[in-house]
Structures are given as C-alpha cells and as structure tokens.
Motif scaffolding. Structure first.
Motif, PDB file in Angstrom:
ATOM      1  N   ASP A 260       0.831  -1.213   0.000  1.00 58.94           N
ATOM      2  CA  ASP A 260       0.000   0.000   0.000  1.00 58.94           C
ATOM      3  C   ASP A 260       0.865   1.263   0.000  1.00 58.94           C
ATOM      4  OD1 ASP A 260      -2.199  -1.629   0.045  1.00 58.94           O
ATOM      5  OD2 ASP A 260      -2.521  -1.458   2.214  1.00 58.94           O
ATOM      6  N   ASN A 261       1.951   1.245   0.770  1.00 61.00           N
ATOM      7  CA  ASN A 261       2.845   2.404   0.787  1.00 61.00           C
ATOM      8  C   ASN A 261       3.515   2.609  -0.563  1.00 61.00           C
ATOM      9  OD1 ASN A 261       2.252   2.894   3.479  1.00 61.00           O
ATOM     10  ND2 ASN A 261       4.004   1.723   4.239  1.00 61.00           N
ATOM     11  N   LYS A 263       2.264   1.802  -3.489  1.00 54.60           N
ATOM     12  CA  LYS A 263       1.273   2.374  -4.392  1.00 54.60           C
ATOM     13  C   LYS A 263       1.088   3.868  -4.132  1.00 54.60           C
ATOM     14  CE  LYS A 263      -1.347  -1.939  -4.939  1.00 54.60           C
ATOM     15  NZ  LYS A 263      -2.625  -2.634  -4.648  1.00 54.60           N
ATOM     16  N   GLU A 264       1.115   4.260  -2.873  1.00 55.30           N
ATOM     17  CA  GLU A 264       0.982   5.673  -2.541  1.00 55.30           C
ATOM     18  C   GLU A 264       2.188   6.466  -3.056  1.00 55.30           C
ATOM     19  OE1 GLU A 264      -0.670   9.112  -1.265  1.00 55.30           O
ATOM     20  OE2 GLU A 264      -1.604   7.111  -1.336  1.00 55.30           O
ATOM     21  N   ARG A 267       1.784   6.960  -6.795  1.00 57.44           N
ATOM     22  CA  ARG A 267       0.833   8.046  -7.081  1.00 57.44           C
ATOM     23  C   ARG A 267       1.478   9.410  -6.842  1.00 57.44           C
ATOM     24  NH1 ARG A 267      -3.105   4.385  -4.834  1.00 57.44           N
ATOM     25  NH2 ARG A 267      -2.690   5.218  -2.740  1.00 57.44           N
ATOM     26  N   MET A 268       2.257   9.550  -5.776  1.00 59.36           N
ATOM     27  CA  MET A 268       2.898  10.825  -5.476  1.00 59.36           C
ATOM     28  C   MET A 268       3.934  11.185  -6.543  1.00 59.36           C
ATOM     29  SD  MET A 268       5.161  11.909  -2.155  1.00 59.36           S
ATOM     30  CE  MET A 268       6.535  10.894  -2.744  1.00 59.36           C
TER      31      MET A 268
END
Length: 297
Positions: A260-261, A263-264, A267-268
């Motif tokens: 999850d991190n 993927k974040e 996105r950033m």
C-alpha cells in the motif's frame, strides 16, 4: 525540468518493481497461513493432553524423576529462542528477541548463568552481532517446521538438562516463542519447559466430585521415562508451529502495508512528474511567446 521528470520516472519504475515483490510475498504468505493455522489447531490439543498426562503421573506418583524434580540450587539456565529465517515480517523476530533479552536479564539478576539456544537466522545474526555464545542453533525451517526438527532440538535440550553442572549441564530450560492468537495478534510467550511445571490451570473439584485414581503399568518410573521425551518434543513442535503461523501472519500484514505504501509513493511520484512536465510545457510556451513578441517589436 526534463531532469526532474527523468528522476521521477526512474523512482516510479523502481517503486513499481518493489511493489510487485511485496505483493508476491503477501500472496505467498496468504497461501501458506491457512495450512500453518491448521497445523497449530491440530497439534495444540495433543500438546495439552500429553502435558496433562505427564502432570498426572508426576503428581500422583511417588517417583522423583530427574525431569520433574526441582533442583535446590539453580545455577545455570538455558533459553531456547524461536525466530525467523527471513526478514520482511514486521516486528516478529524483534519482539521474540526482546522478550528473550528481558528473560535473560531476569535470570542474570537471580544469579543464574544463561545458556542460549536459537532457531532461525535472525536470532543467530542477533546473537553473533553482540558476540554472544550460542550453545546450539537450528535454521532453515522457520516457516515450515517438521517434527524431526523438534525431535532434534528436544534431544539436545534434554541431554543438556540431564548433565551435571560441572559437565556443562543446565538446571532449567525456558522457551521463548511467538504465540499465534489471530491474524492481527501474535504475542511473545515464555514457558518453562523443564523441570516440568503444570501449565494448564486446574480447577478445584466440586463437593460431590471424586478425584481420579491412577494405576501405572508397569510402574510410574517407566511411564515417566516413556512420556517425558514425547512431552518435550510435542511442546517444542507446538511452539515451532505457533511461531511459524505468527511469522506468516506478520509477513502478510507487513507486506500488505508495504504494498500500500509503494502504491501511494507511485501516485505521489506520478503527480510530481506530471507537474514537472506541465511546468516544462508552460516554460516552453512562455519562451515561444516571448520570442515572437521580441521579433514583432
């Protein structure tokens, strides 16, 4: 601006590769956890039953067996620490090692010499980094323990327990492992393996209840000799299975968080790369317009 875009694109590619690795490890842990939980569920009743059986023989017989008798002067204690062979399992190994260090400090404060046995490469690396002596180490089976491995560990510990202190023997043996409670809860556990102590609580009998009468054939000493090795091996095997399920659950949860991190982060970095690209286009348009105005004037 173009340089910033290249940096962001490179970070996106590397983070995407890591995200695939995290996702794959999460899926592997998810596929193995059900089998590990089933193994824990099937071995725990046997370990509890044989513990009750050995406790009954030790309680209702008048035999002073070496594995059930408290020594008057406990000078040396052994600790078996169960850790993982691989990392990426969150705080699984560090919690078990922290509990073992607390136990070690308590035993040392009581004036006892501590001898350490360890399973798992993480525990071996931890002790070697601190230049601690390791009396015995076993690696390569933390996520899929076998009864043969538990039998080897149990025979080594029993052999050390029956030795005299002058010959390097130990007076008591403790086991530090991680007990599997649920998929979101795994707790470090400390048990005293030898000399035998009753782990399960015994409720007082009812007023109209009669206590059982035990008859041992051929005699209680032979029964203890036959049961105690099975008791030690079953308790160690159950601890290894509990630790295996805890390791897989911790790894699944840690890899889910890492995925999850990642993927974040992707996105950033994608947003930053788009902003850098937009700023570059805006700058180019401004330069074109400025050049056209200069030519016109």
């Amino acid at each position: 601006m173009a340089g910033q875009q290249r940096v962001y694109r490179a970070r996106i590619r590397s983070t995407a590769s890591l995200e695939k690795i995290f996702r794959a490890m999460e899926l592997i842990a998810s596929s193995r956890i059900s089998k590990a939980r089933a193994a824990v569920a099937s071995s725990t009743p046997y370990a509890q039953a044989i513990t009750r059986a050995v406790s009954a023989v030790a309680t209702y017989s008048d035999v002073d067996h070496i594995l059930t008798t408290e020594k008057e002067n406990v000078r040396r204690a052994a600790i078996l620490v169960v850790t993982a062979d691989r990392g990426m399992a969150g705080a699984y190994s560090s919690n078990a090692l922290k509990a073992s260090e607390q136990l070690r400090e308590r035993l040392t404060a009581e004036g006892k010499e501590v001898v350490t046995y360890v399973t798992g490469r993480k525990g071996v690396a931890f002790l070697r980094f601190r230049k601690r002596d390791i009396a015995g180490e076993w690696t390569g089976f933390s996520d899929a323990p076998t009864y043969e491995a538990a039998d080897t560990i149990g025979n080594t510990l029993v052999e050390a327990f029956v030795k005299d202190y002058e010959d390097g023997g130990v007076d008591e043996i403790h086991v530090v492992y991680t007990r599997f409670v649920s998929m979101v809860s795994q707790q470090p556990e400390i048990i005293r393996l030898l000399p035998l102590e009753v782990v399960d609580s015994i409720e007082p009998p009812a007023p109209d209840e009669k206590l059982p009468l035990y008859a041992f054939e051929p005699n209680s000493a032979d029964v203890l000799d036959a049961l105690l090795p099975k008791y030690v091996n079953s308790r160690i095997f159950n601890a290894l299975l509990q630790a295996s399920a805890s390791e897989l659950a911790s790894r699944q949860r840690a890899m889910k968080s890492a995925s999850d991190n990642a993927k974040e982060l992707i996105r950033m970095y994608t947003r930053l790369a788009n902003q850098a690209r937009q700023a570059e286009i805006t700058q180019e348009i401004s330069e074109i317009v400025g050049g056209a105005d200069a030519l016109a004037s």
